[in-house]
Scaffold this motif. Structure first.
Motif, PDB file in Angstrom:
ATOM      1  N   UNK A 256       8.883  59.386 -45.433  1.00  0.00           N
ATOM      2  CA  UNK A 256       9.745  59.798 -46.552  1.00  0.00           C
ATOM      3  C   UNK A 256       9.507  61.223 -47.041  1.00  0.00           C
ATOM      4  N   UNK A 257       8.331  61.776 -46.792  1.00  0.00           N
ATOM      5  CA  UNK A 257       8.063  63.140 -47.279  1.00  0.00           C
ATOM      6  C   UNK A 257       8.991  64.144 -46.602  1.00  0.00           C
ATOM      7  N   UNK A 258       9.157  63.994 -45.274  1.00  0.00           N
ATOM      8  CA  UNK A 258      10.059  64.927 -44.573  1.00  0.00           C
ATOM      9  C   UNK A 258      11.405  64.282 -44.241  1.00  0.00           C
ATOM     10  N   UNK A 259      11.603  63.035 -44.677  1.00  0.00           N
ATOM     11  CA  UNK A 259      12.904  62.385 -44.506  1.00  0.00           C
ATOM     12  C   UNK A 259      13.221  61.980 -43.087  1.00  0.00           C
ATOM     13  N   UNK A 260      12.210  61.737 -42.265  1.00  0.00           N
ATOM     14  CA  UNK A 260      12.443  61.350 -40.872  1.00  0.00           C
ATOM     15  C   UNK A 260      11.888  59.957 -40.610  1.00  0.00           C
ATOM     16  N   UNK A 261      12.134  59.483 -39.398  1.00  0.00           N
ATOM     17  CA  UNK A 261      11.585  58.212 -38.945  1.00  0.00           C
ATOM     18  C   UNK A 261      11.389  58.304 -37.436  1.00  0.00           C
ATOM     19  N   UNK A 262      10.593  57.382 -36.889  1.00  0.00           N
ATOM     20  CA  UNK A 262      10.339  57.403 -35.445  1.00  0.00           C
ATOM     21  C   UNK A 262       9.847  56.035 -34.999  1.00  0.00           C
ATOM     22  N   UNK A 263      10.234  55.595 -33.792  1.00  0.00           N
ATOM     23  CA  UNK A 263       9.682  54.342 -33.262  1.00  0.00           C
ATOM     24  C   UNK A 263       8.213  54.552 -32.916  1.00  0.00           C
ATOM     25  N   UNK A 264       7.367  53.591 -33.279  1.00  0.00           N
ATOM     26  CA  UNK A 264       5.937  53.723 -32.973  1.00  0.00           C
ATOM     27  C   UNK A 264       5.402  52.419 -32.398  1.00  0.00           C
ATOM     28  N   UNK A 265       4.354  52.569 -31.623  1.00  0.00           N
ATOM     29  CA  UNK A 265       3.661  51.423 -31.048  1.00  0.00           C
ATOM     30  C   UNK A 265       2.398  51.150 -31.854  1.00  0.00           C
ATOM     31  N   UNK A 266       1.691  50.096 -31.424  1.00  0.00           N
ATOM     32  CA  UNK A 266       0.423  49.752 -32.079  1.00  0.00           C
ATOM     33  C   UNK A 266      -0.542  50.933 -32.008  1.00  0.00           C
ATOM     34  N   UNK A 267      -0.675  51.557 -30.860  1.00  0.00           N
ATOM     35  CA  UNK A 267      -1.603  52.676 -30.699  1.00  0.00           C
ATOM     36  C   UNK A 267      -1.210  53.845 -31.589  1.00  0.00           C
ATOM     37  N   UNK A 268       0.099  54.086 -31.685  1.00  0.00           N
ATOM     38  CA  UNK A 268       0.556  55.190 -32.519  1.00  0.00           C
ATOM     39  C   UNK A 268       0.348  54.892 -34.003  1.00  0.00           C
ATOM     40  N   UNK A 269       0.486  53.629 -34.370  1.00  0.00           N
ATOM     41  CA  UNK A 269       0.217  53.256 -35.758  1.00  0.00           C
ATOM     42  C   UNK A 269      -1.228  53.577 -36.121  1.00  0.00           C
ATOM     43  N   UNK A 270      -2.128  53.257 -35.204  1.00  0.00           N
ATOM     44  CA  UNK A 270      -3.539  53.549 -35.473  1.00  0.00           C
ATOM     45  C   UNK A 270      -3.751  55.056 -35.593  1.00  0.00           C
ATOM     46  N   UNK A 271      -3.059  55.836 -34.768  1.00  0.00           N
ATOM     47  CA  UNK A 271      -3.140  57.295 -34.884  1.00  0.00           C
ATOM     48  C   UNK A 271      -2.667  57.753 -36.268  1.00  0.00           C
ATOM     49  N   UNK A 272      -1.561  57.184 -36.727  1.00  0.00           N
ATOM     50  CA  UNK A 272      -1.019  57.548 -38.036  1.00  0.00           C
ATOM     51  C   UNK A 272      -2.016  57.211 -39.140  1.00  0.00           C
ATOM     52  N   UNK A 273      -2.551  55.999 -39.052  1.00  0.00           N
ATOM     53  CA  UNK A 273      -3.508  55.565 -40.080  1.00  0.00           C
ATOM     54  C   UNK A 273      -4.750  56.442 -40.083  1.00  0.00           C
ATOM     55  N   UNK A 274      -5.224  56.826 -38.909  1.00  0.00           N
ATOM     56  CA  UNK A 274      -6.409  57.671 -38.823  1.00  0.00           C
ATOM     57  C   UNK A 274      -6.122  59.079 -39.339  1.00  0.00           C
ATOM     58  N   UNK A 275      -4.910  59.578 -39.091  1.00  0.00           N
ATOM     59  CA  UNK A 275      -4.530  60.891 -39.614  1.00  0.00           C
ATOM     60  C   UNK A 275      -4.517  60.867 -41.142  1.00  0.00           C
ATOM     61  N   UNK A 276      -3.951  59.787 -41.687  1.00  0.00           N
ATOM     62  CA  UNK A 276      -3.922  59.647 -43.146  1.00  0.00           C
ATOM     63  C   UNK A 276      -5.332  59.539 -43.702  1.00  0.00           C
ATOM     64  N   UNK A 277      -6.153  58.711 -43.051  1.00  0.00           N
ATOM     65  CA  UNK A 277      -7.520  58.515 -43.531  1.00  0.00           C
ATOM     66  C   UNK A 277      -8.330  59.807 -43.455  1.00  0.00           C
ATOM     67  N   UNK A 278      -8.152  60.557 -42.391  1.00  0.00           N
ATOM     68  CA  UNK A 278      -8.891  61.814 -42.243  1.00  0.00           C
ATOM     69  C   UNK A 278      -8.504  62.797 -43.344  1.00  0.00           C
TER      70      UNK A 278
END
Length: 249
Positions: A188-210
């Protein structure tokens, strides 16, 4: 038609006034209530707040307190006590009482004496420790503001507010139950969306956590420097956060 004035029997100041159309009925009510009052057709010598009822039960303008009792508002950098009032007229009262400790913040002091105009002043104590605590609070709010900006992931801005982090956690739990889990993730910050897999979800979560972890680590370093006196202004806090979050060369 007379005006009725109720007054404080201790300090003799007028507390209320009324000019009712039915003086007899109003007088009876005041008598039943039991508080002291007078009735007169004489005009006030000054504003109601500056007048009192003299010993002859006439309205007079009250006197000023001695100059030594009419202290100005003060701001100090160390703790103190309520000052003594050596020239306070007989029957005078200081609230809080002289000698009462005054710590951080603003204390309002009330000086009263019979047939004298009331005086109120404040003493504000703002210490170096108060300044540090205020700056630490600013740094904590700055950390929160930066957290709302989100983390970077493959050209997207990942929301890192508390609600978004909770949704990531919930989604990761779902991936442990559904082997072929996938979804369309919203950014929502940049108003986009994208299909993601389980592995990509973990990447997203780790980016947020970092990103969030970097903010808390930066805040702790800033807090320590504030306590040590190495950071003493809001713009220094801003600069410290910017330096901590800057990409490594």
């Amino acid at each position: 038609m007379p005006t009725f004035y109720q007054y404080d029997p201790e300090f003799r100041n007028i507390t209320s006034s009324a000019a009712p159309s039915d003086a007899d009925a109003y007088r009876l009510i005041l008598q039943q209530v039991g508080g002291p009052f007078i009735e007169t057709d004489d005009p006030l010598p000054n504003h109601l707040d500056l007048c009192g009822v003299g010993s002859d039960y006439r309205i007079v303008e009250m006197a000023d307190l001695p100059e030594s009792c009419r202290l100005p508002h003060q701001t100090l950098d160390t703790a103190t006590t309520v000052p003594e009032m050596p020239d306070l007229p007989e029957g005078g009262v200081v609230t809080p009482a002289p000698g009462t400790p005054i710590g951080s913040g603003t204390t309002y002091i009330d000086v009263r004496a019979p047939m004298h105009k009331r005086w109120q002043f404040s003493i504000t104590v703002y210490t170096a420790e108060d300044a540090k605590n205020e700056l630490i609070a600013y740094a904590a709010n700055k950390r929160w503001e930066l957290m709302q900006l989100g983390a970077d992931w493959r050209g997207h801005k990942v929301s890192t507010d508390d609600t978004s982090q909770a949704r990531m956690t919930s989604a990761i739990v779902a991936t442990t139950i559904i082997p072929d889990w996938s979804t369309i993730w919203q950014f929502p910050i940049d108003g986009t969306s994208a299909p993601i897999t389980k592995a990509e979800l973990i990447e997203i979560a780790m980016a947020a956590q970092a990103y969030v972890n970097a903010l808390f680590v930066a805040f702790e370093g800033i807090r320590v420097k504030i306590q040590a006196g190495e950071i003493a202004a809001n713009d220094q806090v801003d600069a410290a956060f910017a330096a901590a979050l800057a990409p490594s060369a």
